[in-house]
Design an enzyme around this catalytic site. Structure first.
Site, short mmCIF file in Angstrom:
data_model
loop_
_atom_site.label_atom_id
_atom_site.label_comp_id
_atom_site.label_asym_id
_atom_site.label_seq_id
_atom_site.Cartn_x
_atom_site.Cartn_y
_atom_site.Cartn_z
N SER A 1 -26.31 -33.78 34.75
CA SER A 1 -27.73 -33.48 34.54
C SER A 1 -28.38 -32.77 35.72
CB SER A 1 -28.45 -34.77 34.17
OG SER A 1 -29.78 -34.51 33.81
N ASP B 1 -33.38 -28.58 33.67
CA ASP B 1 -32.44 -29.20 34.61
C ASP B 1 -31.04 -28.68 34.28
OD1 ASP B 1 -32.28 -30.60 32.21
OD2 ASP B 1 -31.65 -32.46 33.19
N ASP C 1 -28.42 -29.59 32.58
CA ASP C 1 -27.86 -29.64 31.23
C ASP C 1 -28.91 -29.33 30.17
OD1 ASP C 1 -29.13 -32.10 31.69
OD2 ASP C 1 -27.90 -33.10 30.19
N ASP D 1 -31.58 -30.62 28.91
CA ASP D 1 -32.22 -31.53 27.95
C ASP D 1 -33.68 -31.73 28.33
OD1 ASP D 1 -31.55 -33.03 30.21
OD2 ASP D 1 -30.92 -34.80 29.08
MG MG Z 1 -30.59 -33.67 32.00
#
Ligand code: MG
Length: 452
Positions: free
Chosen positions: A93, A235, A237, A239
């Site tokens: 992340s 960020d 990844d 999400d």
């Molecule tokens: Mg994330």
């Protein structure tokens, strides 16, 4: 092994290829079927991916390799492919580039619940039986999961209205998984996109991948100099999505959460919004002003997502920019967040004006070192002292709600020997003085233990 966001660690320290190999076998034994796998752009992704694949194939699982895509894109793939037993996302992340992690995705695309992770941990700790040569798993590749995800997002917003507004945005992909989807999303929404850190580089040369105000200075400058309608950063990844206004001002997470909650709830004419007890009362005030209600949970996006399912709630999220839209999928959804924010700007006007109209709350955040084995006693002690005359909420740690609308939350960290203290009020001084008061309460309790 699994923390709140899967298994994470520093490469070749606590996150190794041996771990990924055994984890592959354990996850494959659990899923017993086809498994989708994706990663973000981290340098260590190919190493972990190879080891994980070996483990999965050794126990007979077929792999669908989705390449480098955001976490919500693999979640969407798993959710929409009934033949797939589950998914694995290789990501850490927002952590620094030396970290990486393995996160499991349940058959329905949601983050795996704790009970199931425990089953995988149990397999991991045992010797796992592998298949005969003719029963091994195979790898196939699917390269459209990112664009499928973007198309699914487009179906959930008013694309024509957004296109007609001819917005300009600066998009900071943080050299992460968003590179494969965020510019594409902008193109399909008819938004002129100026991209920043939009090449996949797993050492994150642009800035650290946590979208903090400090890390988004280039984004702010560029939004201002380009005269853009908004800026957005993901960020590692993708999400989460964090915004900058048309004047270049960083938008704290509670404000984007409030604005998008307002957009969703007002267009539905009501509904329940789910958020953790740590969220600002701003969210509640804004949601109630458009006929909605609030449900509070413990901290953690899987907890928020599961409660949304139970309560039939259309929207939920956390203050870190992780927002969940029930009509799309029950997980933090970076692309959906951008699309909804664009819709919000088209409907309600310039982002900075909307931010200026939000109610003002002041938050004071502190942390105190506290041994893990004293945390319960400490909370019980403070409950005894403050229970009378105040409302007490024990959803996560201890929240004391005062008659004046202010509150204090004492939350023991799940991973470190610390207590976090949040104090919020519409009165700046009161918020600050309560923060100090409760820090003192915690310190004097711990001192008392020291003497005893
Ligand atoms: Mg994330």
């Amino acid at each position: 092994m699994f923390g709140t966001n899967g298994v994470r660690g520093i490469i070749n320290n606590d996150m190794t290829c041996d771990l990924a190999l055994q984890m592959g076998k354990a996850i494959g034994t659990f899923f017993k079927g086809d498994v989708a796998v994706a990663s973000d752009t981290r340098v260590s992704a190919p190493m972990l991916r190879s080891a994980l694949y070996s483990g999965l194939m050794a126990v007979g699982c077929n792999i669908i390799d989705l390449g480098v895509i955001p976490t919500p894109a693999i979640q969407y793939y798993v959710k929409t492919h009934a033949s797939v037993a589950g998914g694995v996302m290789i990501t850490a992340s927002h952590n620094p580039p030396e970290f990486n992690g393995i996160k499991c995705i349940d058959f329905d695309g949601t983050e795996m619940p704790r009970e199931k992770e425990e089953v995988i941990e149990d397999f991991y700790s045992k010797s796992i039986e592998c298949k005969e040569w003719n029963e091994l798993g195979r790898i196939s590749k699917y390269s459209n999961a990112g664009s499928d995800y973007v198309d699914a997002v487009l179906a959930k917003v008013d694309v024509d209205a957004i296109k007609a507004a001819k917005l300009t945005a600066v998009v900071d992909c943080a050299n992460g998984a968003a590179c494969s989807t965020a510019p594409l999303l902008m193109e399909k929404l008819g938004i002129r996109a100026i991209t920043l850190n939009a090449n996949e580089q797993g050492d994150f040369p642009g800035h650290p991948s946590e979208p903090t105000e400090e890390n988004l200075k280039d984004l702010s400058c560029l939004v201002k100099s380009a005269g853009a309608d908004f800026g957005v950063a993901h960020d590692g990844d993708a999400d989460r999505a964090v915004f900058v206004t048309n004047t270049g001002a960083y938008v704290p997470g509670e404000k984007s959460l409030s604005l998008i909650a307002k957009t969703v709830i007002s267009s539905l004419g009501g509904g329940k919004v789910v958020t953790p007890v740590s969220s600002s009362s701003m969210v509640e005030e804004v949601v109630k002003s458009v006929g909605g209600s609030l449900i509070y949970t413990a901290v953690g996006s899987p907890i928020v997502a599961r409660r949304m399912i139970q309560e039939n709630s259309p929207f939920g999220g956390e203050e870190n920019g992780g927002l969940i839209f029930a009509d799309h999928q029950y997980c933090r959804d970076g692309a959906m967040t951008i699309a909804k924010m664009a819709e919000c700007i088209v409907r309600f006007g310039p982002l900075q004006d909307q931010i200026d109209q939000l109610p003002v709350y002041y938050v004071e955040k502190r942390k105190v070192t506290c041994p893990n084995n004293r945390k319960d006693d400490l909370i019980n002690n403070i409950v005894e002292k403050y229970a009378e005359g105040n409302r007490i909420d024990r959803t996560d740690g201890l929240k004391i709600l005062f008659d004046d609308g202010g509150w204090v939350l004492l939350r023991p960290s799940g991973t470190e020997p610390i207590f976090r203290i949040y104090s919020e009020s519409k009165d700046k001084e009161l918020s600050a003085s309560r923060g100090i008061e409760f820090e003192q309460e915690v310190l004097s309790f711990l001192e008392g233990i020291g003497k005893a």
